[in-house]
Design an enzyme around this catalytic site. Structure first.
Site, mmCIF file in Angstrom:
data_model
loop_
_atom_site.group_PDB
_atom_site.id
_atom_site.type_symbol
_atom_site.label_atom_id
_atom_site.label_comp_id
_atom_site.label_asym_id
_atom_site.label_seq_id
_atom_site.Cartn_x
_atom_site.Cartn_y
_atom_site.Cartn_z
ATOM 1 N N HIS A 70 0.828 -1.213 0.000
ATOM 2 C CA HIS A 70 0.000 0.000 0.000
ATOM 3 C C HIS A 70 0.859 1.258 0.000
ATOM 4 O O HIS A 70 2.059 1.230 0.307
ATOM 5 C CB HIS A 70 -0.897 0.009 1.235
ATOM 6 C CG HIS A 70 -0.109 0.013 2.520
ATOM 7 N ND1 HIS A 70 0.424 1.156 3.077
ATOM 8 C CD2 HIS A 70 0.261 -0.988 3.339
ATOM 9 C CE1 HIS A 70 1.068 0.868 4.178
ATOM 10 N NE2 HIS A 70 0.996 -0.436 4.370
ATOM 11 N N GLU A 93 -1.823 -7.347 7.746
ATOM 12 C CA GLU A 93 -0.498 -7.274 8.345
ATOM 13 C C GLU A 93 -0.499 -7.992 9.689
ATOM 14 O O GLU A 93 -1.560 -8.241 10.293
ATOM 15 C CB GLU A 93 -0.089 -5.796 8.513
ATOM 16 C CG GLU A 93 1.271 -5.556 9.165
ATOM 17 C CD GLU A 93 2.427 -6.194 8.401
ATOM 18 O OE1 GLU A 93 2.537 -7.436 8.434
ATOM 19 O OE2 GLU A 93 3.220 -5.456 7.799
#
Length: 456
Positions: free
Chosen positions: A259, A335
């Site tokens: 990202h 994550e």
């Protein structure tokens, strides 16, 4: 008063997956093994199996002498810290097991100690024997156990089995999502420091998609499946080796996009799946638009799958709008959860939780302060996600919008590299990497940390 030592362990081949536990009760004065317990418990997580092992060990000790003092030793820092009362228990599957374990003996009769895994081999072996038995459709039997101790408390007569490696997923401690500058985590020996990461020299030729590149020599191509990988990570190959491989057709190609920047990125703060879930900054949105244009020029992306966190979802939506595709969310691409370290810099964690940080940096099964997720657990999750996505997208090119740890883990597993290799990877915000997966189970890393689309 009599004293016992309880050593316990548990494992899961899949996390969750087929699981089992093992426990041994030792005489505190002589070190003699008094009784053993082990059981295959079906599908469960590593942590649940470890708690079940603790409970079985305490019950076995209680059956011998309910008035004894008991010292528990385990290599699960999570269980030891939670049972010692230093960490909170948040997971609903573990709360009742912990409460049950506390009820076996009065609290003042039990103490807890974390030990390295190499000092917990008896219980580890019992847990693996239980899982081996479960794989054969039966329960563990003491008569078949090889988990006996020698007089010096080393490993017993049975040799280490391949299954022992498979009870836990291999992981590593790479630089987390936004955290610690690499210079603060790298080994000090020059030979062990991170090399300069690959860049444009490894990118596809202009206009060429990752899936269109074939390795040009055996040395550059798909490695055969390595026996050094753990059971959880290994992808079985039908034709190991380069020259023996048939024409397998188009691979499933996973293009891995980290990202764009968030406000935490320049500050290098821990930002996992258990924190504030920041959105992209203005710089991060600009990065997402640039990578969208680059992917549109390549024209090879056929589907988009993203982590559900705000920064990945926003990045994916910007790319999807440019490519006229939908976004599918997959929680397994999230994550790692960094527990109490979320939002802190590496230096702040070093100052506040030095012992936990030291353990986390050397042991992939260590958890951040307060729980969170170990890198071993992350590796297990990513290996299962890889297999699911490769099966669902055979012959297609799919964009995965995810985070630092998952991307590094995809690459490490594809290379068959050891966990320490993750310390030697640099992964920039909005960078592209790619791995192609073939029908025989082999993989080829095609691209890593490409940021050429971000340059003016």
């Amino acid at each position: 008063m009599r004293e016992f030592i309880v050593e316990a362990d548990g494992g899961s081949r899949g996390n969750p997956g087929p699981a089992g536990y093992g426990a041994v009760v030792l005489d505190g004065a002589t070190g003699e093994a008094l009784t053993e317990a082990a059981e295959y418990i079906g599908v469960a997580t590593n942590n649940v199996a470890e708690y079940r092992g603790l409970l079985a060990g305490l019950r076995a000790a209680h059956a011998l002498d309910p008035s004894a003092r008991v010292h528990v030793r385990m290599d699960s820092k999570l269980v030891i810290e939670q049972m010692s009362g230093r960490w909170k228990i948040k997971h609903p599957d573990m709360k009742p097991l912990a409460a049950e374990a506390r009820s076996v003996y009065p609290p003042d009769q039990v103490t807890y100690e974390w030990i390295p895994r190499e000092r917990n081999k008896h219980a580890d072996r019992l847990a693996n024997e239980a899982m081996d038995a479960g794989a054969k459709g039966r329960q563990w039997s003491p008569s078949r156990s090889g988990a006996v101790l020698t007089e010096d408390r080393a490993v017993g007569a049975a040799s280490e089995s391949a299954a022992a490696a498979g009870s836990r997923a291999a992981g590593a401690a790479p630089v987390p999502e936004e955290a610690a500058p690499p210079s603060e985590q790298r080994p000090e020996s020059p030979s062990e420091q991170h090399p300069t990461p690959p860049s444009a020299g490894q990118a596809p030729r202009a206009g060429q998609a990752p899936s269109e590149q074939r390795p040009e020599s055996p040395g550059e191509g798909r490695p055969s499946s390595s026996g050094g990988e753990t059971v959880d990570e290994r992808r079985v190959t039908s034709a190991p080796g380069w020259s023996a491989a048939p024409d397998l057709g188009a691979p499933a190609t996973l293009v891995l996009l980290r990202h764009g920047e968030t406000p935490l990125t320049p500050q290098k703060r821990f930002s996992g799946s258990g924190g504030t879930d920041p959105s992209l900054s203005a710089a991060g949105r600009e990065q997402a638009h640039r990578v969208a244009e680059a992917l549109a020029r390549r024209g090879t992306i056929q589907a988009i799958v993203a982590s559900p966190l705000a920064r990945t979802r926003e990045t994916a939506e910007i790319v999807a709008a440019r490519l006229n595709l939908d976004v599918t969310l997959d929680d397994d691409l999230r994550e790692t959860d960094f527990g109490a370290w979320e939002g802190l810099t590496f230096g702040e964690v070093r100052e506040r939780h030095p012992d936990d940080l030291d353990a986390w940096l050397v042991d992939p099964e260590a958890h951040p302060t307060g729980g969170g997720e170990s890198f071993a657990e992350t590796a297990t999750r990513i290996a299962a996600t890889r297999d699911k996505l490769v099966a669902a997208h055979a012959g297609r090119t799919v964009l995965l919008v995810t985070h630092v740890t998952p991307i590094k883990t995809f690459v490490r597993l594809a290379l068959g590299a050891p966990p320490t290799s993750l310390f030697r990877m640099e992964l920039s915000a909005a960078s592209l990497s790619a791995v192609a997966y073939y029908a025989d189970g082999n993989a080829s890393v095609r691209l890593f940390n490409d940021t050429s689309h971000l340059r003016p």
